[in-house]
Scaffold this motif. Sequence first.
Motif, mmCIF file in Angstrom:
data_model
loop_
_atom_site.group_PDB
_atom_site.id
_atom_site.type_symbol
_atom_site.label_atom_id
_atom_site.label_comp_id
_atom_site.label_asym_id
_atom_site.label_seq_id
_atom_site.Cartn_x
_atom_site.Cartn_y
_atom_site.Cartn_z
ATOM 1 N N CYS A 287 0.825 -1.214 0.000
ATOM 2 C CA CYS A 287 0.000 0.000 0.000
ATOM 3 C C CYS A 287 0.855 1.258 0.000
ATOM 4 O O CYS A 287 0.360 2.351 -0.275
ATOM 5 C CB CYS A 287 -0.985 0.011 1.171
ATOM 6 N N LEU A 288 2.155 1.123 0.271
ATOM 7 C CA LEU A 288 3.056 2.265 0.209
ATOM 8 C C LEU A 288 3.685 2.400 -1.166
ATOM 9 O O LEU A 288 3.988 3.508 -1.613
ATOM 10 C CB LEU A 288 4.170 2.123 1.253
ATOM 11 N N ASP A 289 3.860 1.277 -1.857
ATOM 12 C CA ASP A 289 4.638 1.272 -3.093
ATOM 13 C C ASP A 289 3.821 1.208 -4.372
ATOM 14 O O ASP A 289 4.276 1.685 -5.418
ATOM 15 C CB ASP A 289 5.618 0.090 -3.097
ATOM 16 N N VAL A 290 2.645 0.595 -4.332
ATOM 17 C CA VAL A 290 1.907 0.308 -5.562
ATOM 18 C C VAL A 290 0.603 1.094 -5.579
ATOM 19 O O VAL A 290 -0.273 0.878 -4.726
ATOM 20 C CB VAL A 290 1.615 -1.208 -5.717
ATOM 21 N N TRP A 291 0.476 2.008 -6.554
ATOM 22 C CA TRP A 291 -0.750 2.787 -6.678
ATOM 23 C C TRP A 291 -1.905 1.863 -7.044
ATOM 24 O O TRP A 291 -1.792 1.027 -7.932
ATOM 25 C CB TRP A 291 -0.602 3.857 -7.756
ATOM 26 N N GLY A 292 -3.039 2.013 -6.339
ATOM 27 C CA GLY A 292 -4.204 1.177 -6.593
ATOM 28 C C GLY A 292 -4.428 0.159 -5.498
ATOM 29 O O GLY A 292 -5.479 -0.478 -5.438
ATOM 30 N N ILE A 293 -3.426 -0.019 -4.621
ATOM 31 C CA ILE A 293 -3.581 -0.929 -3.487
ATOM 32 C C ILE A 293 -3.574 -0.108 -2.210
ATOM 33 O O ILE A 293 -2.594 0.578 -1.897
ATOM 34 C CB ILE A 293 -2.457 -1.980 -3.443
ATOM 35 N N GLY A 294 -4.674 -0.152 -1.507
ATOM 36 C CA GLY A 294 -4.795 0.600 -0.268
ATOM 37 C C GLY A 294 -4.509 -0.255 0.949
ATOM 38 O O GLY A 294 -4.241 -1.458 0.854
ATOM 39 N N PHE A 295 -4.596 0.376 2.098
ATOM 40 C CA PHE A 295 -4.326 -0.342 3.343
ATOM 41 C C PHE A 295 -5.284 -1.503 3.527
ATOM 42 O O PHE A 295 -4.894 -2.581 3.988
ATOM 43 C CB PHE A 295 -4.430 0.617 4.532
ATOM 44 N N ARG A 296 -6.564 -1.324 3.193
ATOM 45 C CA ARG A 296 -7.560 -2.365 3.429
ATOM 46 C C ARG A 296 -7.192 -3.664 2.721
ATOM 47 O O ARG A 296 -7.281 -4.753 3.278
ATOM 48 C CB ARG A 296 -8.936 -1.897 2.958
ATOM 49 N N THR A 297 -6.782 -3.529 1.468
ATOM 50 C CA THR A 297 -6.418 -4.719 0.701
ATOM 51 C C THR A 297 -5.169 -5.372 1.274
ATOM 52 O O THR A 297 -5.111 -6.594 1.448
ATOM 53 C CB THR A 297 -6.180 -4.340 -0.773
ATOM 54 N N ALA A 298 -4.153 -4.560 1.556
ATOM 55 C CA ALA A 298 -2.922 -5.098 2.128
ATOM 56 C C ALA A 298 -3.191 -5.737 3.487
ATOM 57 O O ALA A 298 -2.630 -6.798 3.821
ATOM 58 C CB ALA A 298 -1.885 -3.983 2.259
ATOM 59 N N ASP A 299 -4.064 -5.126 4.265
ATOM 60 C CA ASP A 299 -4.399 -5.649 5.587
ATOM 61 C C ASP A 299 -5.114 -6.993 5.475
ATOM 62 O O ASP A 299 -4.850 -7.924 6.253
ATOM 63 C CB ASP A 299 -5.283 -4.642 6.334
ATOM 64 N N GLN A 300 -6.023 -7.097 4.514
ATOM 65 C CA GLN A 300 -6.734 -8.355 4.302
ATOM 66 C C GLN A 300 -5.751 -9.483 3.994
ATOM 67 O O GLN A 300 -5.852 -10.584 4.544
ATOM 68 C CB GLN A 300 -7.729 -8.189 3.153
ATOM 69 N N MET A 301 -4.789 -9.198 3.132
ATOM 70 C CA MET A 301 -3.783 -10.208 2.806
ATOM 71 C C MET A 301 -2.939 -10.554 4.026
ATOM 72 O O MET A 301 -2.678 -11.724 4.310
ATOM 73 C CB MET A 301 -2.878 -9.695 1.684
#
Length: 724
Positions: A183-197
């Motif tokens: 979520c820090l490096d890739v535009w289009g991926i937010g915290f919610r998605t990274a957190d889910q993973m």
Amino acid sequence: MEELEGTVDQVVYYNPENGYCVCRFLLEDEEVITIVGYFPPLSAGEVLRINGTWELNSKYGRQFRVNSFVPVLPSSVRGIQRFLSSGLVKGIGPVLAKRIVDHFGSQTMQVLTTCPEKLLAVEGIGPNKLQEIIRSWEENKRIRDLIIFLQEYGISTSLATKIYRHYGDQTFKVLRTNPYQLCLDVWGIGFRTADQMALRLGCDPSSLERIAAFIHYYLERESEQGHLFSYRPEVVEAASKELAVSAEGVEEALEQLISQRRVLIEVTSSGQAIYLPYLYRAEETVARGIIQLASTPLLVPGLNLDETIKKVESQLGVSFSHEQRKAIEESWRQKILIITGGPGTGKTTLIRAIVEIYEQWGKRVLLAAPTGRAAKRLAEATGREAKTIHRLLEYNPKEEGFRRNEKYPLAGEVLIIDEFSMVDILLMEALIKAIPLGMRLILVGDSDQLPSVGPGNLLRDLIESQRIKVVRLTEIFRQVRGSLIVLNAHRVQQGLGLIYSRSSEADFLFIAQEEEEKAFELVMDMACDKVPSKLRLPPLNSQIQVITPMYRGLCGVENLNRQLQARLNPQNKGIKLGQNELRVGDKVMQIRNNYDKEVFNGDLGTIVSIDPEKWQIIVDYDGRSVLYERDELGEITLAYAISVHKSQGNEYQGVIMPLLIQHYIMLQRNLFYTALTRAKKFCVIIGSFRALHIAIKNDSPIRRNGLLKDKLQARLASPIQEGI
């Protein structure tokens, strides 16, 4: 639980807010079923293995509710053809996919994998095309496992491709060690998605890494609302509430971030302000740069100002008002000058005059504006070259920065920036670095408009600091006094009611309509028929724009875009992206800054070409063609209707705006004023008198956390800390 495998046949409904999707799904036995669930944006032709349960919906009948899914390579001939037509393999579109499958049948996937040179036997595939397909297929094979892995966590194939291109062979290592890095490096991926993973991969819900990632996400989210910082109690409360962790844990993570200098603290009279380092640096740089520039001695003009002003009046065929004359005089007396005023107050004429006067003194004047369209208008008005600020500063994609800076400053004696209300703190940071101390800076804008889309409230902060000379233009010139657009804009500015006219020649119209459904129909009628007829322009024209306060609802940006596209551009085929389709002729908007392409958040263009085989789109931005690849298509969106914020800096012959009580949260004076002043020849407002009254009377300023005004008033910006 039941497992099914099939192909996405049609996306019936998709909600981008939460990912809820309804699809027509083609099973291997050719049966078409309805599936519902939460997905990333899907495209027809994608093959999925889904797990879920059957249910009976009272309204829509039997449907399959999906609990989990993974993408798979197809095995049936039809499935292979649809898969290859989806655009996942560059160089293969629907036509070529059919030829390949017709030639190789069920062996197609094996041919692609083991002996792709056999593709040369297919009509339309030569050596160059073959190499393109092989490269794409090899990359597709390398990321296939990644796609399958990431789909489980709600990541689309296009985002999976972006992740792979960013991290390469390190992708799985990053995912397994610190998925929050995405979520820090890739535009289009937010915290919610990274957190889910991260949580599915077994990360501790109370871990400092998770809390730290949320704090960063929260500060970024607040910056998208215009804030440069957030107060410490707000950060702690938000993190503990949204993550369901203790405040003590948040404080510990925060202290760790502070010690690592990943966030910075500024102590204010209202408490501790928590900054992301780049926003802190930007504010400090701007404050320090403004102070240094303003305090540098002036170069004394070497000609008689009164005589020069009279000469320029004669050349331009105008007679300057008292306010305009004062502005010209101050442009000679001040190192930094702000000129602000509403429509019809002569700002453009004033810029022309200042340019003429300085050129007669033998000084070089640079002209710039935040957007391409604003720069184009400035060039047309002055007869001189005008650039966007980004082009003026010479952005270098290879170095990911501006060539013009303190080491290589701008060359000239005067810099005039038009539409300055649109400039945010980050762009001003780059600009102030490139201005040599001997240069005069003249900032022209309308302080009553909305603040910039990006962080900060720059124009208002500079004015309210009282450290920079400000000239306000209030007199409406004779040439535009008959314009109800101009007259009503100034009345809105003063909190007064509107003036109406029943004349068919009037340039402003208010249509009273309380019901949202009827207002929607009127907006459609005006945009597709009445306004184009009045202005003698084709309906699908960049000079006619629907502007609306909200994104959701019947009269919101999203629905109006779909409906206007269906009405104005129904025939052209395009590329399906989730629930939307991009077509040749569509009006589109760039929704993020892309320095490599030199297109920026809010830029408007028209799709002029689509290659469905390569999944490429070419957009024309005021005569400049920009190519978008498949994984870049998420950067553009339909722009038949746009938000008021996104309309800033643009000007249109005709503006249509719904204004309803359903827009209550956005009914503010500066928002309505900004929309109204986008219209040049005709503006029609459709809505309720009550909503109109609220919008005009609600003059509550938009609060944006920032300390620029305070730092300027203190006359001393603190030095930038080492290592920031």
